[in-house]
Write a protein that holds these residues in place. Sequence first.
Motif, PDB file in Angstrom:
ATOM      1  N   VAL A   1      19.094  13.788  -8.861  1.00 30.22           N
ATOM      2  CA  VAL A   1      18.919  13.730  -7.405  1.00 30.22           C
ATOM      3  C   VAL A   1      18.091  12.502  -7.022  1.00 30.22           C
ATOM      4  O   VAL A   1      18.454  11.762  -6.113  1.00 30.22           O
ATOM      5  CB  VAL A   1      18.252  15.024  -6.880  1.00 30.22           C
ATOM      6  N   ALA A   2      17.003  12.280  -7.739  1.00 29.56           N
ATOM      7  CA  ALA A   2      16.099  11.168  -7.419  1.00 29.56           C
ATOM      8  C   ALA A   2      16.791   9.819  -7.577  1.00 29.56           C
ATOM      9  O   ALA A   2      16.522   8.879  -6.822  1.00 29.56           O
ATOM     10  CB  ALA A   2      14.854  11.228  -8.304  1.00 29.56           C
ATOM     11  N   LEU A   3      17.686   9.715  -8.549  1.00 31.88           N
ATOM     12  CA  LEU A   3      18.331   8.433  -8.831  1.00 31.88           C
ATOM     13  C   LEU A   3      19.760   8.350  -8.283  1.00 31.88           C
ATOM     14  O   LEU A   3      20.512   7.434  -8.636  1.00 31.88           O
ATOM     15  CB  LEU A   3      18.323   8.176 -10.343  1.00 31.88           C
ATOM     16  N   ASN A   4      20.101   9.267  -7.392  1.00 31.05           N
ATOM     17  CA  ASN A   4      21.428   9.263  -6.773  1.00 31.05           C
ATOM     18  C   ASN A   4      21.673   7.931  -6.058  1.00 31.05           C
ATOM     19  O   ASN A   4      20.843   7.468  -5.281  1.00 31.05           O
ATOM     20  CB  ASN A   4      21.533  10.421  -5.769  1.00 31.05           C
TER      21      ASN A   4
ATOM     22  N   ILE B   1       5.036   7.455  -4.278  1.00 29.18           N
ATOM     23  CA  ILE B   1       5.001   8.156  -5.568  1.00 29.18           C
ATOM     24  C   ILE B   1       4.362   9.532  -5.387  1.00 29.18           C
ATOM     25  O   ILE B   1       4.854  10.537  -5.912  1.00 29.18           O
ATOM     26  CB  ILE B   1       4.245   7.319  -6.628  1.00 29.18           C
ATOM     27  N   GLY B   2       3.284   9.602  -4.635  1.00 26.69           N
ATOM     28  CA  GLY B   2       2.601  10.870  -4.377  1.00 26.69           C
ATOM     29  C   GLY B   2       3.490  11.863  -3.646  1.00 26.69           C
ATOM     30  O   GLY B   2       3.526  13.046  -3.994  1.00 26.69           O
TER      31      GLY B   2
ATOM     32  N   LEU C   1       9.421  -0.137 -14.393  1.00 23.39           N
ATOM     33  CA  LEU C   1       8.349  -0.454 -13.446  1.00 23.39           C
ATOM     34  C   LEU C   1       7.346   0.695 -13.337  1.00 23.39           C
ATOM     35  O   LEU C   1       6.132   0.459 -13.315  1.00 23.39           O
ATOM     36  CB  LEU C   1       8.934  -0.789 -12.073  1.00 23.39           C
ATOM     37  N   LEU C   2       7.825   1.919 -13.305  1.00 23.62           N
ATOM     38  CA  LEU C   2       6.925   3.068 -13.238  1.00 23.62           C
ATOM     39  C   LEU C   2       6.076   3.190 -14.506  1.00 23.62           C
ATOM     40  O   LEU C   2       4.901   3.541 -14.437  1.00 23.62           O
ATOM     41  CB  LEU C   2       7.707   4.360 -12.990  1.00 23.62           C
ATOM     42  N   GLN C   3       6.660   2.880 -15.640  1.00 23.00           N
ATOM     43  CA  GLN C   3       5.884   2.901 -16.890  1.00 23.00           C
ATOM     44  C   GLN C   3       4.780   1.851 -16.859  1.00 23.00           C
ATOM     45  O   GLN C   3       3.662   2.103 -17.314  1.00 23.00           O
ATOM     46  CB  GLN C   3       6.795   2.696 -18.099  1.00 23.00           C
ATOM     47  N   ARG C   4       5.080   0.702 -16.304  1.00 24.20           N
ATOM     48  CA  ARG C   4       4.053  -0.343 -16.176  1.00 24.20           C
ATOM     49  C   ARG C   4       2.938   0.118 -15.238  1.00 24.20           C
ATOM     50  O   ARG C   4       1.752  -0.091 -15.524  1.00 24.20           O
ATOM     51  CB  ARG C   4       4.676  -1.641 -15.666  1.00 24.20           C
ATOM     52  N   ILE C   5       3.320   0.750 -14.124  1.00 23.67           N
ATOM     53  CA  ILE C   5       2.323   1.270 -13.180  1.00 23.67           C
ATOM     54  C   ILE C   5       1.457   2.317 -13.883  1.00 23.67           C
ATOM     55  O   ILE C   5       0.233   2.300 -13.776  1.00 23.67           O
ATOM     56  CB  ILE C   5       3.005   1.864 -11.930  1.00 23.67           C
TER      57      ILE C   5
ATOM     58  N   ASN D   1       0.805  -1.220   0.000  1.00 21.57           N
ATOM     59  CA  ASN D   1       0.000   0.000   0.000  1.00 21.57           C
ATOM     60  C   ASN D   1       0.840   1.273   0.000  1.00 21.57           C
ATOM     61  O   ASN D   1       0.322   2.341  -0.277  1.00 21.57           O
ATOM     62  CB  ASN D   1      -0.943   0.020   1.204  1.00 21.57           C
ATOM     63  N   GLU D   2       2.104   1.151   0.325  1.00 18.33           N
ATOM     64  CA  GLU D   2       2.957   2.326   0.436  1.00 18.33           C
ATOM     65  C   GLU D   2       3.441   2.852  -0.911  1.00 18.33           C
ATOM     66  O   GLU D   2       3.908   3.973  -1.004  1.00 18.33           O
ATOM     67  CB  GLU D   2       4.170   2.009   1.325  1.00 18.33           C
TER      68      GLU D   2
END
Length: 150
Positions: free
Chosen positions: A111-114, A8-9, A127-131, A2-3
């Motif tokens: 920064v996000a992918l550091n 993502i939000g 994975l995000l594209q699938r979501i 559930n997290e």
Amino acid sequence: MNEILREIGMIARALDSISNIEFKEFDLTKGQYLYLVRICENPGIIQEQLVDMIKVDRSTATRAIQKLELNGFIEKKDDPKNKKIKRLFPLIKGTSVYPFIKRENDYSNLVALNGFSTQEAETVVNLLQRIRKNVEKDWEAVKKGNKRDY
């Protein structure tokens, strides 16, 4: 499990907040930069295509587009074949701000992918594209007036 959507939000809201603060000096507010980027990258795009790209409702897009036009970032032009269609084009003010927005986006990605390996970063994107594709199905259905079964 559930997290995932909470995470993502939180990421999306934090980056949106940062962008709104940083782009204030250009008179871009409340996510208008998202629209401007897509218009700069797709000159001549129509509003409905923009709505589908950004995943917002038509009225939200209309307000953002009106503000961008009012502030001299974009212009609407009649489609040469269909006068009912208005195509969106960036003006000089819009194209001059675009590189800064792009640099901010590239930096935010760094920064996000550091600390992620190239393979891990590619996995995250996949994975995000699938979501996104999973969620898009519901978004399309609800947009057409359907209800989701919980």
